[in-house]
Write an enzyme that holds these catalytic residues in place. Structure first.
Site, mmCIF file in Angstrom:
data_model
loop_
_atom_site.group_PDB
_atom_site.id
_atom_site.type_symbol
_atom_site.label_atom_id
_atom_site.label_comp_id
_atom_site.label_asym_id
_atom_site.label_seq_id
_atom_site.Cartn_x
_atom_site.Cartn_y
_atom_site.Cartn_z
ATOM 1 N N GLU A 8 -1.129 13.538 7.049
ATOM 2 C CA GLU A 8 -0.589 12.306 7.641
ATOM 3 C C GLU A 8 0.822 12.046 7.099
ATOM 4 O O GLU A 8 1.150 10.937 6.681
ATOM 5 C CB GLU A 8 -1.504 11.125 7.320
ATOM 6 C CG GLU A 8 -2.876 11.205 7.984
ATOM 7 C CD GLU A 8 -3.714 9.962 7.747
ATOM 8 O OE1 GLU A 8 -4.180 9.364 8.715
ATOM 9 O OE2 GLU A 8 -3.917 9.599 6.574
ATOM 10 N N LYS A 56 0.833 -1.205 0.000
ATOM 11 C CA LYS A 56 0.000 0.000 0.000
ATOM 12 C C LYS A 56 0.868 1.257 0.000
ATOM 13 O O LYS A 56 0.529 2.257 -0.640
ATOM 14 C CB LYS A 56 -0.953 -0.007 1.198
ATOM 15 C CG LYS A 56 -2.014 1.076 1.059
ATOM 16 C CD LYS A 56 -3.293 0.854 1.824
ATOM 17 C CE LYS A 56 -4.352 1.856 1.317
ATOM 18 N NZ LYS A 56 -5.350 2.190 2.314
ATOM 19 N N ASN A 58 -0.071 10.011 -2.580
ATOM 20 C CA ASN A 58 -0.422 10.954 -1.521
ATOM 21 C C ASN A 58 0.625 12.052 -1.420
ATOM 22 O O ASN A 58 0.294 13.219 -1.247
ATOM 23 C CB ASN A 58 -0.554 10.227 -0.178
ATOM 24 C CG ASN A 58 -1.945 9.659 0.038
ATOM 25 O OD1 ASN A 58 -2.864 10.375 0.410
ATOM 26 N ND2 ASN A 58 -2.107 8.376 -0.213
#
Lengths: 324, 324
Positions: free
Chosen positions: B283, B201, B209
């Site tokens: 994040e 992932k 991201n």
């Protein structure tokens, strides 16, 4: 008559944006024989002249009657000295814009950002007539013929060094060009090795223009955190490694010195950040693409710089417009 | 009674944003004994319940009368299974939020982005009770208790593998947790090695991201040019090298496969791009910082990924707010 023998050499300025307008206007004010080649701004400058506003020195206006302006280089006289001040995104126009101005003994002096401009001019017109330089100046074109000078302004110029060649040192024609600028009140240093000047400037331009354009951040944000300094330093180290492999080892302390110096510039937006904000094409090939290709040719890994190059191309309004 | 022995295990959901709200609501609808721990959205959800709107499956509403909600974990029962669905930027609240829910045989299952969440939970509460998983779901929280499900939704879960440890394979408690999700209509795969799932992932999350947040570009812009693909590939190669050094060699074709798969997602904005646009904390440590630190620990150079990490930190609204 040539740049060396003419008592009053014929000077052509190709590209009258911020840089060409500023130095061109100073040479004209000092009484030199200057011919301005314009494209988009031709009508406006022919009508309203050139205006230099400055935050740090006296501003001045040159009415149209004191200017010799041309939209077609075929109408201009052959020049002893051709100052090339185009944005590097416009280098495809070298041949039609510069070619008609040349005679056998013309000297070309390119004052443009990045790497590879001299090589392109040398390929087109012969390496023996090419010289180059860097402008250390904070300056913007605020409109046609309107130049806002913010700070600094000195030039460093030198002979073009073809790939694999040795720098010939300070030649009489470069000294003569420097004299012309000095007579116009412009500090102009003559470089023994133009490549050193190019790489020293790239050491700043690659990270600050690149990150400014990719992230839309001014210099204060880039140097204002440990992350920014670490990022700048990593890229600058890669650039210094390419410079060293290209024959120009830079002093190791130059990285810290450039970052410290940048702190005096406040929230300075690099030219490529301003171009991004204005939706103009970015000088990404001259400032990042050519150095990355030079690194590849020399076998020097530059992964962070190459990533930045790709990012800037992704953010280039010219690329977006082309649907890339 | 524990997750393995209780006929109807007590399930606590810590963090009822998009992920916690979606899976929590599905478990409640399937009749499980679910207790929701909320902070900012507590009053709204206690009043209006939970609402799942979906573009690909039937939506549903759970009125407040069908929910057990708490703002203080001390008021909730001790749980057999604690689902941790906080944003990874909120991990500093692990101790006060998760601690009061634990009894001797509680199992913790963290379904959060990035690397290092299991390690942090293990440090606080003991490695033997920690399991983890990834949600493969396109989902947004559009307001308090309002969940917009766009696509997908399956989970992959497995036992935490402490640094230097060997994966224990599929344990009964992880199988049992998977059964609970399956009984609620959620596909849930059990991983023999959670680290493999995490790195697979991360191979996507780090570039998409990271670049999404740094450049504010959706996936279509990132994969839509040769520059974007070159940039993604360079970063993914670095990530794959770290994964391999961390004991999880990924199949080389996975990079191309993930890029090709991303083409089916249209103009998808990653969660970190959305957070940037909304001015929320990023994040960045879980998705980029921890992997970069893991690389450093393992002696794997990741210059492009590290540059991206620094850039994302420069763009983090949390960092800007802190005046970094």
């Amino acid at each position: 008559m040539s740049l060396l023998t003419a008592p009053k050499p014929v000077i052509a300025v190709v590209g009258v944006g911020a840089v060409g307008g500023y130095y061109g206007a100073k040479l004209i004010r000092a009484g030199h024989d200057v011919h301005l080649l314009l494209r988009a701004d031709y009508e406006a400058v022919r009508r309203d002249g050139l205006n230099v506003r400055s935050d740090v020195e006296e501003g001045f206006h040159l009415p149209s009657g004191e200017l010799r302006v041309y939209s077609d280089p075929a109408d201009a006289p052959k020049a002893d000295l051709v100052l090339v001040c185009l944005k590097a995104t416009g280098n495809a126009a070298y041949e039609p814009l510069v070619g008609p101005l040349l005679k056998d003994d013309s000297t070309i002096l390119t004052i443009q950002n990045g790497l590879g401009n001299e090589d392109q001019l040398a390929d087109l017109f012969g390496a023996d007539r090419v010289t180059g330089g860097m402008a250390f100046v904070c300056i913007h074109r605020t409109g046609p013929g309107l130049i806002h000078h913010i700070d600094h302004g000195f030039l460093k110029i030198g002979e073009h060094v073809p790939a694999g060649g040795s720098p010939p040192g300070a030649t009489p024609r470069v000294e003569r060009a420097a004299e012309l600028f000095r007579s116009a009140g412009v500090r102009c240093d003559v470089l023994d090795d133009l490549r050193r000047g190019r790489w020293e400037k790239l050491l700043w331009n690659i990270p600050f223009n690149g990150l400014g354009a990719a992230l839309d951040l001014a210099t204060d944000r880039l140097i204002g955190s440990a992350d920014g300094v670490a990022l700048l330093t990593a890229i600058m180290r890669e650039v210094a490694a390419v410079a060293a492999a290209d024959g120009v080892p830079l002093p190791p302390e130059l990285i810290d010195r450039q970052i410290t110096h940048t702190a005096t510039m406040g929230a300075y937006r690099s030219s490529m950040q301003l171009d991004r904000q204005a939706g103009r094409p970015l000088e990404v090939e001259a400032i990042l693409g050519e150095p990355v290709r030079r690194a590849q040719k020399l076998g020097v890994p530059v992964p962070a710089t190459e990533a930045l190059y790709r990012m800037v191309r992704l953010m280039d309004p010219a690329g977006a417009a082309a649907g890339q």
